[in-house]
Structures are given as structure tokens and as C-alpha cells.
Write an enzyme that holds these catalytic residues in place. Structure first.
Site, PDB file in Angstrom:
ATOM      1  NE  ARG A  71       1.622  -7.487  -2.420  1.00  0.00           N
ATOM      2  CZ  ARG A  71       3.044  -7.233  -2.752  1.00  0.00           C
ATOM      3  NH1 ARG A  71       4.008  -7.222  -2.050  1.00  0.00           N
ATOM      4  NH2 ARG A  71       2.922  -6.610  -4.022  1.00  0.00           N
ATOM      5  CG  HIS A  74      -5.144  -4.387  -0.136  1.00  0.00           C
ATOM      6  ND1 HIS A  74      -3.964  -5.034  -0.352  1.00  0.00           N
ATOM      7  CD2 HIS A  74      -5.526  -4.355  -1.697  1.00  0.00           C
ATOM      8  CE1 HIS A  74      -3.565  -5.049  -1.614  1.00  0.00           C
ATOM      9  NE2 HIS A  74      -4.513  -4.391  -2.435  1.00  0.00           N
TER      10      HIS A  74
END
Length: 331
Positions: free
Chosen positions: A178, A276
Site C-alpha cells: 500500500r 492502489h
């Protein structure tokens, strides 16, 4: 702030009041309860500031609904919870938003019951519409390669910022971490001897994620030729941070998103995406390459296998498309 998107295709948005103002308008005992809950989420569960704010936004909305209808928190029941969700739906909340708010309410009432603030847990009986779970577009494998080549080409002049950007894009795609995890990395978290990086994920959970030779090459170039120059040229460098911003501090997630958008935008036909999207692309390509679902779950740091299983829909759809085009008996 939690999402306020409306139903798909309607263009309607359910406007939510400012969190701070809505929280301040609640009765003092309720505000104290929210303060305790915030400490629980931040300190005991170790959730990020963004996640804590999202939880609190939903809880404040619920408690504001209770107070606005003349109720007391101690009397919160399943009927009130359902009425709150019905109000959200009337105001234009989507199925995905309703599902998330119901989950937030269940988490809160369970915590309140454990702590004795509620005599029973009404949230355990709360059912909301299932969210539409879908992934954003992902890069094809050849598009991902083009993105990496673009970033590497930009770093050929050995400019420190370009070296940093190349290392960021390579590491994001190589590991599927992430963006918050990437920005939280320290130099000491990278183990070149084993070619792995130690990542601090959601809930303070650590995991070890491997990376390949291209990411190693980009990282070494950044550390050997780029990072020191940014450190010298700035007044307040982040001594431990793996990636630095233009002013020498730890890289901000917003800057990382811009870097990825620019890199992906250089490839004709590629879906516009941020970090993402690279994470989704990495997971999809791992599965398409033969990785098993449980291993991908561990690499991505997903708490449940159900989240990782979303990627199987992408790979199956792609296999079906190939079958339809190539198999003589497909039609």
C-alpha cells in the site's frame, strides 16, 4: 472523511455534516464515549488516522441520528440502527456506503457492549445490502513493463528525483504494498541480501515481502546516487526514511500518487491509476503467473482470503475472453 457517493448513475450525493461540528453538537456523555472509542481505535487497534476518521464519521452520524430523534444512547436498539440506515439510503447513500456504515456500526456497538456502555449488542442483528465489490482497471503485463521502462528511462540522467521515482514505481509494482506502507518504510527495512522488505501494515502487523532484481537495481541506484543528494540539499532530512520528499522529509503519500499517475500516464491506452492500481495489477499478474491465493494474501497483507479472492474474478474474466477468441468450440 467517509465517502458520500450516491447511487450509481444518479449523480446524487448524500451530504454529510462536518465531523468536528457534528461531534461537538452531541451531548457531553456521548462525546466522552466517542473520545474513548477513538483512543481504542488508535491505540489498541493501531488503525491509521484515515481509518479512524472514517469509523468516527459513521459513529457520529449514528449517534447524531439517535440524539436528533430524542433517543438515548443507552436505549440503542436494532430498530434505531435500521432507521439510521434507511435515512442514509433516502439521502442517496450507495449500497457500498451502506454496507460500510453498517459494518462500522456493528464494530462500535460490539465495543460499547464489551465495555458496559450498552446492556446488549444490537449491531449483531444488523444486516445491510451487500456491497458491490469490484476492482478498478488493472494494467496488462506488457503495459506494466512499459511503465517500468518509462520510469527507468527518466532515471538515466541520474537526477536524484528521477532515481527516487523509478525506485518507487518499481517497488510498488514488485511488492504490491500500500502507498502508506511504502511511505512508512525506513532504509533499515530493506534487506538486499535476501531481497526482501519489512512492511508495517494495517493494525501494526509486520510482514516480509520479496522483490525482484529490477526493483533491487532501482533501489540501489536511489540509495547510492540519489538519496544522499536530497539529504544534503535540504535542511531537515528524514534520517531513517527510505524515500524522501523534495524538501528532505519523509515522502508524503500524495506525492507518491502523483509519481505513479505520471508514470502510468506515459503509456498509451493504460488505465489512469495510482499506487492502489499498481497493487491490484501486481496481485492480478501474480495469480495469472501461477501464484496460489493464500500466498498472494500473505504478500498483500489481507486480513481475510475473501478480499484476495476478488482478484480471481479479474483473472477468470481474462481467461474467458482468451478462450472465446482462441478456442474453435467457444461459440
Amino acid at each position: 472523511m467517509p465517502s458520500t457517493e450516491g447511487p450509481h448513475g444518479t449523480g446524487k450525493r448524500a451530504r454529510r455534516p462536518d465531523l468536528r461540528a457534528a461531534r461537538a453538537a452531541l451531548p457531553e456523555p456521548v462525546r466522552k464515549l466517542i473520545d474513548d472509542y477513538e483512543r481504542h481505535l488508535s491505540l489498541e487497534r493501531g488503525l491509521s488516522a484515515h481509518t479512524v476518521r472514517a469509523y468516527l464519521g459513521d459513529v457520529v452520524s449514528l449517534l447524531g441520528f439517535v440524539d436528533g430523534n430524542g433517543g438515548r444512547f443507552e436505549d440503542l436498539d436494532i430498530g434505531t440502527l435500521r432507521g439510521w440506515l434507511a435515512r442514509q439510503r433516502e439521502e442517496g447513500a450507495s449500497r457500498t456506503t451502506l454496507a460500510r456504515r453498517a459494518a462500522a456500526a456493528r464494530t462500535f456497538t460490539a465495543w460499547a457492549h464489551r465495555g458496559g456502555a450498552l446492556a446488549s449488542d444490537p449491531g449483531g442483528r444488523l444486516v445491510a445490502p451487500r456491497a458491490h465489490r469490484k476492482l478498478p482497471g488493472v494494467l496488462r503485463a506488457e503495459q506494466a513493463s512499459d511503465v517500468m521502462r518509462f520510469s527507468a528511462a527518466g532515471a538515466e540522467q541520474r537526477d536524484p528525483v528521477a532515481l527516487r521515482d523509478s525506485a518507487i514505481v518499481e517497488l510498488l509494482y514488485a511488492t504490491g504494498v500500500r502507498v502508506s506502507e511504502l511511505c512508512g518504510l525506513d532504509v533499515g527495512d530493506v534487506d538486499f541480501s535476501r531481497r526482501v522488505v519489512l512492511v508495517l501494515g494495517k493494525g501494526g502487523k509486520e510482514r516480509v515481502v520479496p522483490f525482484g532484481v529490477p526493483a533491487e537495481t532501482a533501489l540501489r541506484a536511489w540509495l547510492d546516487e540519489g538519496r544522499g543528494k536530497l539529504t544534503v540539499e535540504t535542511k531537515e532530512p528524514a534520517k531513517a526514511a527510505l524515500f524522501l520528499g523534495a524538501r528532505g522529509g519523509r515522502l508524503d503519500p500524495r506525492a507518491a500518487r502523483r509519481i505513479v499517475h505520471d508514470a502510468v500516464g506515459s503509456v498509451p491506452g493504460a488505465n489512469d491509476m495510482g499506487p492502489h492500481g499498481l497493487r491490484h495489477s501486481a496481485a492480478t499478474h501474480l495469480l495469472e503467473g501461477g501464484a496460489d491465493l493464500r500466498s498472494v494474501q500473505e504478500l498483500l497483507g489481507h486480513a481475510t482470503l475473501a478480499t484476495t479472492q476478488l482478484y480471481t474474478h479479474v483473472t477468470v474474466d481474462r481467461l474467458k475472453a482468451i478462450h472465446d477468441r482462441a478456442h474453435p468450440r467457444a461459440r
